[in-house]
Design an enzyme around this catalytic site. Structure first.
Site, PDB file in Angstrom:
ATOM      1  N   LYS A  23       0.851  -1.199   0.000  1.00 20.53           N
ATOM      2  CA  LYS A  23       0.000   0.000   0.000  1.00 20.53           C
ATOM      3  C   LYS A  23       0.885   1.247   0.000  1.00 20.53           C
ATOM      4  O   LYS A  23       0.723   2.151  -0.813  1.00 20.53           O
ATOM      5  CB  LYS A  23      -0.895  -0.014   1.238  1.00 20.53           C
ATOM      6  CG  LYS A  23      -1.692   1.269   1.444  1.00 20.53           C
ATOM      7  CD  LYS A  23      -2.339   1.258   2.832  1.00 20.53           C
ATOM      8  CE  LYS A  23      -3.077   2.550   3.100  1.00 20.53           C
ATOM      9  NZ  LYS A  23      -4.263   2.709   2.241  1.00 20.53           N
ATOM     10  N   ILE A 436     -26.853  12.596   3.412  1.00 20.64           N
ATOM     11  CA  ILE A 436     -26.863  11.183   3.780  1.00 20.64           C
ATOM     12  C   ILE A 436     -26.184  10.928   5.123  1.00 20.64           C
ATOM     13  O   ILE A 436     -26.315   9.852   5.704  1.00 20.64           O
ATOM     14  CB  ILE A 436     -26.235  10.329   2.651  1.00 20.64           C
ATOM     15  CG1 ILE A 436     -26.939  10.624   1.331  1.00 20.64           C
ATOM     16  CG2 ILE A 436     -26.297   8.844   2.933  1.00 20.64           C
ATOM     17  CD1 ILE A 436     -28.445  10.423   1.345  1.00 20.64           C
ATOM     18  N   GLU A 489     -21.062  13.164  11.272  1.00 23.20           N
ATOM     19  CA  GLU A 489     -20.273  11.956  11.585  1.00 23.20           C
ATOM     20  C   GLU A 489     -18.772  12.189  11.764  1.00 23.20           C
ATOM     21  O   GLU A 489     -17.974  11.302  11.427  1.00 23.20           O
ATOM     22  CB  GLU A 489     -20.505  10.858  10.518  1.00 23.20           C
ATOM     23  CG  GLU A 489     -21.965  10.524  10.289  1.00 23.20           C
ATOM     24  CD  GLU A 489     -22.178   9.446   9.207  1.00 23.20           C
ATOM     25  OE1 GLU A 489     -21.237   8.686   8.908  1.00 23.20           O
ATOM     26  OE2 GLU A 489     -23.309   9.376   8.688  1.00 23.20           O
ATOM     27  N   ASP A 604     -28.708   3.112   8.151  1.00 16.95           N
ATOM     28  CA  ASP A 604     -28.093   2.840   6.848  1.00 16.95           C
ATOM     29  C   ASP A 604     -27.977   1.349   6.580  1.00 16.95           C
ATOM     30  O   ASP A 604     -27.511   0.597   7.433  1.00 16.95           O
ATOM     31  CB  ASP A 604     -26.661   3.415   6.829  1.00 16.95           C
ATOM     32  CG  ASP A 604     -26.644   4.928   6.772  1.00 16.95           C
ATOM     33  OD1 ASP A 604     -27.533   5.510   6.126  1.00 16.95           O
ATOM     34  OD2 ASP A 604     -25.725   5.533   7.371  1.00 16.95           O
ATOM     35  N   HIS A 699     -19.392  10.475  -5.935  1.00 18.98           N
ATOM     36  CA  HIS A 699     -18.139   9.756  -6.144  1.00 18.98           C
ATOM     37  C   HIS A 699     -17.190  10.528  -7.046  1.00 18.98           C
ATOM     38  O   HIS A 699     -16.061  10.114  -7.260  1.00 18.98           O
ATOM     39  CB  HIS A 699     -18.407   8.368  -6.728  1.00 18.98           C
ATOM     40  CG  HIS A 699     -19.292   7.539  -5.839  1.00 18.98           C
ATOM     41  ND1 HIS A 699     -20.660   7.515  -5.968  1.00 18.98           N
ATOM     42  CD2 HIS A 699     -19.006   6.761  -4.773  1.00 18.98           C
ATOM     43  CE1 HIS A 699     -21.169   6.735  -5.033  1.00 18.98           C
ATOM     44  NE2 HIS A 699     -20.192   6.269  -4.290  1.00 18.98           N
TER      45      HIS A 699
HETATM   46  N1  GLN Z   1     -24.301   7.671   6.673  1.00 24.59           N
HETATM   47  C1  GLN Z   1     -23.182   7.211   5.911  1.00 24.59           C
HETATM   48  C2  GLN Z   1     -22.422   8.408   5.351  1.00 24.59           C
HETATM   49  O1  GLN Z   1     -23.018   9.354   5.011  1.00 24.59           O
HETATM   50  C3  GLN Z   1     -23.575   6.289   4.779  1.00 24.59           C
HETATM   51  C4  GLN Z   1     -22.382   5.732   4.074  1.00 24.59           C
HETATM   52  C5  GLN Z   1     -22.676   4.703   3.001  1.00 24.59           C
HETATM   53  O2  GLN Z   1     -23.716   4.681   2.426  1.00 24.59           O
HETATM   54  N2  GLN Z   1     -21.739   3.854   2.704  1.00 24.59           N
HETATM   55  O3  GLN Z   1     -21.229   8.388   5.216  1.00 24.59           O
HETATM   56 ZN    ZN Z   2     -24.220   5.376   0.382  1.00 26.06          ZN
END
Ligand code: GLN
Ligand code: ZN
Length: 758
Positions: A23, A436, A489, A604, A699
């Protein structure tokens, strides 16, 4: 062709390095910090050490060509001359390879997707009408030579033609790649002759696709391909490795071909009745009895009796792992400093190195009799007994609570009632906007976490810093005008590990790294015992965030299926039972969040699709317990508490009905890249709750324009009435920069406002 028989081997091994040396070297090379020759020397050292360790442990056939700078499917694309045309004019071989893997300013990378039902991601080969297969054997021949010079009994491993084509995708109007099988057989034939010229005694072709339903006629394909390859005049002995499940009819089909050895996964593919296949009598059965993809110590006693029943069905039995140990950490020896790892827990585990010793022990017992390994069997029996009697694995209270909740029903009130009481409480506008969960995980945030781990700051300082991150994110969302806010988060290293660290029944390794894709590694927690929640896990953070705003803040939890999918799970009870225990812990958390005044909670489940069994026949049962676990986790709250869920990684196909069955009030779902098709699919299964199809792709660093988002909302409104439509990105924002996030969300909020007016 007289190949030396072998008795002890493994299917393949990890390559990232026990200390993630590869890595560091590849990332250094990409960043221009590491020279080409340094990178090559790190790689050569890793190969040499790996082979030396495997041979010294007592394997009499060692897999080679399992090293990879990025991915074995990409290596196979190179081997077969099937790299996409867009990288063809990159003169340097390694740069071309990395461009196909990662893209560069001029070319897009190959798509990446999950390797069967594991957490490893491979690069999807592209087969265009213009693809002309042509052998490029440099890598496999070089590794073979390197290993032989080192005195290793080397067995090159190559992905077989069926699996290669079934996992490829057609591009530019090409037909199904598998239709090109006849063009590929001469290339594999040429490879066989070359390997024979270079004194390879054995070659292994990996054909895990034979344990799936991807091809209806897998057995016929197997018979055709391996009859052809088996009839090649000058060739090494051929070992066809199936793994990850039961090959079903493909097994007798393979046994009818001239190949010398066939590998079966006895951990996952337990249902095949090997004794009923008379053609196996002339083959070496490579018995994958040591689990290559989970971390538990093998019960040698029962493995031996299983092996004993196989001896009659084949000409010879070689002991092996069920699949490559790519999927488990390197060695328990790297956990020396782990204080949580008590002697009992340690005695139940076997990582890569330990599994090799198990293989060798079992092979020795087959050859010399049980008494030759009496000590090893005694140690294994002691571990089995200790695991069976450990109170951490048998918490009667948890089990009783689950039974009583399940018995009293785990369903919420009717969806329409829920919607009206939630609307009354939350007073949201039409087309509510939200995100999200995560906001950018900046290097500043990661540094604070590292400082806490290193003891440079104390817990209260850590909490203060995280709170200030949360305050920033809340202020930003207020300013942007979002309707349902999140705390961002910042305190989560990982959405599964964060919970695993706080729940009883989990162990977090220190160095248990496993390659996820390319240079990326993950450290899955080990779920070994009954899961219990000693106390609230997220309530303080969320209530702090809620205290800063009048707008609703969405609590953020990870669902039971995703927690299982991204952990090593116990193998002593059905997965469904383990899922219920995790679900109960999450349920308790939702109830605590509700009591603390939180009105919106997201659970999630991005991995819902991932655990789907490879065989259609097993899928319904899985979906049933997966949906049940989600409902158990989310049905403890009042109708006026709004439950959200989030799903990503597209290709919802087979699970679309289950998504509706989850019965979340609001489902946010990746759709930016699949152009809202998912909404039609949801309608088709009668989905009637609210949905937030991702309106832009997180992404990519690209900032979407307002009109573009508005257009995508208009498209969504054709499939879903405005009362049920939410507006959000397609996943969490943690990998994006703060500037990209601000600009994108600003466009998203203004697009929602425009469409709302309309
Ligand atoms: N709640 C998570 C975030 O927003 C969801 C991540 C995911 O879907 N892999 O990072
Ligand atoms: Zn996601």
């Amino acid at each position: 062709m007289t190949a030396q028989p072998f008795s002890a081997t493994i299917t393949g091994s990890p390559r990232i390095g026990p200390r993630r040396e590869l890595k560091r070297a590849t990332e250094g090379y990409w960043a221009g910090r590491t020279s080409r020759s340094e990178l090559e020397s790190v790689a050569a050292t890793l190969r040499r050490d790996t082979w030396a360790e495997l041979a010294a442990a007592g394997l009499d056939s060692v897999p080679v060509n399992t090293f990879s700078y990025y991915d074995q499917m990409l290596d196979t694309s190179v081997l077969l001359g099937a790299l996409p045309a867009r990288v063809a004019n990159i003169a340097d071989e390694l740069d071309r390879y990395f461009a196909a893997a990662r893209g560069n300013d001029d070319v897009a990378p190959l798509e990446m997707t999950k390797w069967f039902d594991t957490n490893y991601h491979y690069l999807v080969p592209e087969i265009a009408p213009g693809t002309r297969f042509e052998l490029h054997p440099d890598k496999v021949l070089a590794e073979l030579k390197e290993a032989r010079d080192q005195g290793i009994p080397a067995r090159p491993v190559v992905i077989g033609p069926i699996t290669f084509l079934l996992l490829s995708k057609p591009v530019d109007g090409a037909g199904a790649p598998i239709e090109r099988l006849d063009e590929l057989i001469p290339v594999y034939t040429e490879l066989l002759s070359l390997l024979a010229d270079n004194d390879a005694q054995w070659v292994q072709f990996d054909e895990p696709a034979l344990v799936t339903d991807i091809a209806e006629d897998a057995a016929a394909l197997a018979e055709r391909v391996y009859t052809a390859l088996g009839s090649v005049g000058r060739r090494p002995a051929i070992h066809v490795a199936t793994y990850f499940g039961d090959p079903g009819a493909a097994l007798p089909a393979l046994a009818r071909t001239p190949v010398e050895a066939i590998g079966v996964d006895l951990v996952r593919g337990a249902d095949t009745e090997l004794a009923s296949i008379p053609e196996l009598a002339g083959k070496t059965l490579v018995a994958g009895i040591v689990n290559g993809r989970n971390v538990w110590r093998t019960d040698l006693e029962s493995a031996l009796s299983r092996l004993a029943t196989l001896v009659e069905s084949a000409q010879a039995v070689a002991v092996s792992t069920s699949c490559s140990t790519l999927h488990v950490p390197y060695s328990l020896a790297l956990e020396e400093g782990a204080t949580e790892l008590d002697d009992n827990l340690r005695s139940w585990l076997a990582f890569g190195t330990e599994k090799v010793h198990e293989v060798v022990t079992l092979a020795r017992a087959l050859r010399d009799g049980r008494d030759a390994v009496a000590d090893e069997i005694a140690a294994s029996n002691a571990a089995v007994a200790s695991r069976r009697s450990d109170p951490r694995l048998h918490n009667g209270q948890i089990r009783a609570r689950i039974d009583s909740i399940v018995a009293s029903g785990d369903r919420r009130g009717p969806a329409a009632d829920r919607r009206s009481s939630q609307q009354e409480r939350l007073q949201l506008p039409l087309l509510p906007t939200t995100t999200i969960g995560s906001y950018p995980q900046t290097s500043a945030i990661r540094k604070v976490r590292a400082a806490l781990r290193a003891g440079e700051i104390d817990q209260s300082e850590y909490v203060a810093r995280m709170k200030s991150e949360i305050a920033d994110v809340i202020a930003l969302q207020e300013q942007l005008g979002l309707d349902v806010l999140v705390h961002g988060e910042p305190e989560r290293n990982d959405m599964v590990q964060y919970f695993a660290e706080q729940l009883d029944g989990f162990f977090a390794t220190q160095n248990g790294w496993v390659q996820s894709y390319g240079s990326r590694c993950v450290r899955p927690p080990i779920l070994y015992g009954d899961v219990a929640r000693p106390g609230p896990m997220t309530v303080d953070w969320i209530t702090y965030a809620q205290s800063l705003t009048e707008k609703p803040v969405k609590g953020m939890l990870t669902g039971p299926v995703t927690i299982l999918a991204w952990s090593f799970v116990r193998d002593d009870q059905p997965l469904a039972d383990t899922a219920e225990q995790v679900a109960l812990a999450i349920r308790d958390e939702t109830v605590d969040l509700q009591s603390a005044g939180i009105g919106v909670i997201q659970v999630d489940e991005p991995a819902l699709r991932e655990l789907l069994p490879l065989r259609r026949a097993n899928q319904d049962a899985y979906l049933q317990w997966a949906v049940g676990a989600f409902r158990l986790a989310t049905s403890g709250v009042a109708d006026s508490t709004q439950i959200h869920t989030h799903l990503c990684y597209s290709e919802f196909g087979e699970v679309i009905g289950a998504i509706a069955d989850l019965d979340a009030d609001v489902t946010s779902i990746e759709a930016a890249r699949s152009h809202m098709e998912v909404l039609d699919d949801l309608n088709a299964v009668g989905f009637a709750n609210s949905v937030g199809p991702g309106v832009y792709d997180i992404h990519s660093p690209r900032v979407p324009g307002e009109s573009e988002i508005a257009a995508s909302l208009q498209a969504a409104l054709k499939a879903v009435p405005a009362e049920r439509l939410w507006v959000n990105p397609d996943c969490g924002l943690k990998t994006r920069s703060i500037d990209e996030v601000k600009a994108s969300l600003q466009h998203m909020v203004s697009a929602a406002a425009k469409v709302r007016e309309g």
